[in-house]
Design an enzyme around this catalytic site. Sequence first.
Site, PDB file in Angstrom:
ATOM      1  CG  ASP A   8     -51.561 -47.211   8.153  1.00  0.00           C
ATOM      2  OD1 ASP A   8     -52.125 -46.236   7.612  1.00  0.00           O
ATOM      3  OD2 ASP A   8     -51.958 -47.731   9.215  1.00  0.00           O
ATOM      4  CB  CYS A  65     -51.635 -44.447  10.605  1.00  0.00           C
ATOM      5  SG  CYS A  65     -51.720 -43.792  12.289  1.00  0.00           S
ATOM      6  CB  THR A  67     -56.325 -42.766  14.990  1.00  0.00           C
ATOM      7  OG1 THR A  67     -55.157 -43.551  15.299  1.00  0.00           O
ATOM      8  CG2 THR A  67     -57.549 -43.671  14.954  1.00  0.00           C
ATOM      9  CG  HIS A  98     -45.442 -22.635  21.946  1.00  0.00           C
ATOM     10  ND1 HIS A  98     -46.412 -22.425  22.896  1.00  0.00           N
ATOM     11  CD2 HIS A  98     -45.162 -21.401  21.411  1.00  0.00           C
ATOM     12  CE1 HIS A  98     -46.733 -21.135  22.940  1.00  0.00           C
ATOM     13  NE2 HIS A  98     -45.989 -20.500  22.039  1.00  0.00           N
ATOM     14  CG  HIS A 133     -41.559 -21.918  23.421  1.00  0.00           C
ATOM     15  ND1 HIS A 133     -42.570 -22.350  24.247  1.00  0.00           N
ATOM     16  CD2 HIS A 133     -41.898 -20.666  23.021  1.00  0.00           C
ATOM     17  CE1 HIS A 133     -43.507 -21.419  24.327  1.00  0.00           C
ATOM     18  NE2 HIS A 133     -43.115 -20.374  23.598  1.00  0.00           N
TER      19      HIS A 133
HETATM   20  C1  RB5 Z   1     -55.126 -49.501  10.730  1.00  0.00           C
HETATM   21  O1  RB5 Z   1     -56.337 -50.186  10.679  1.00  0.00           O
HETATM   22  C2  RB5 Z   1     -55.111 -48.539  11.900  1.00  0.00           C
HETATM   23  O2  RB5 Z   1     -55.080 -49.246  13.094  1.00  0.00           O
HETATM   24  C3  RB5 Z   1     -53.920 -47.603  11.796  1.00  0.00           C
HETATM   25  O3  RB5 Z   1     -53.980 -46.919  10.596  1.00  0.00           O
HETATM   26  C4  RB5 Z   1     -53.808 -46.524  12.859  1.00  0.00           C
HETATM   27  O4  RB5 Z   1     -55.013 -45.841  13.017  1.00  0.00           O
HETATM   28  C5  RB5 Z   1     -53.189 -46.928  14.132  1.00  0.00           C
HETATM   29  O5  RB5 Z   1     -53.005 -46.142  15.054  1.00  0.00           O
END
Ligand code: RB5
Length: 148
Positions: A8, A65, A67, A98, A133
Site C-alpha cells: 500500500d 504495508c 506495520t 520451519h 515440519h
Molecule cells: C496505513 O495507514 C496502515 O494502516 C497500513 O499500511 C498497515 O499498517 C495496516 O496494517
Amino acid sequence: MKVAIGCDHAGMAMKNQIVPVLEELNIEIMDFGTNVEESCDYPDYGEKVSEVVSNGSIERGILICGTGIGMCIVANKFPGVRAALCCEDYSAKMSRLHNDANILVLPGRIIDGNTAKRIVKTWLKTDFEGGRHQRRLDKIKAIESKLK
Ligand code: RB5
C-alpha cells in the site's frame, strides 16, 4: 523463481528498494502495485498477491504495508498461503526452514531499507527443512479443509 510483490502507500518506498534486489537475483517479478503515493487500502493489494500464490501460478509473494499486520491478516485468509511478518533476519530464516512461508510480509514503517533487503535475501535463499515440519504443515492444511 517468480515473485509477486505488492504494497500500500505505506509500503511503496520499501517496495521500490526491494525490487532492484530481486532483479539482481534474476528473479522474475510481478508487481501488483500500488505505484502511486496516494493513500489506498492494503486489502486490495494483499488480495492480488495472495490470490496468485494461493492458486499456484506464482511460487512466492512479498507484501508490504506500514506495520505488516494488515497485509499478513489478508494473506493468511487465502488457502495454501503461509504468510510471515518478519522484522529481522532470524524470523525470515525460520519462516522458511520451519513454516515453508510462501509470502513474506514486511513493515515499511518499522524497519529500515537495509534490514528489509537483508531479510528478503535470507528469505529467498533458505529452503524448507521438511521432516517433522511437513507434518505440522499438513495439520494446517487439514484445518483449512475443515473450515471450508
Ligand atoms: C496505513 O495507514 C496502515 O494502516 C497500513 O499500511 C498497515 O499498517 C495496516 O496494517
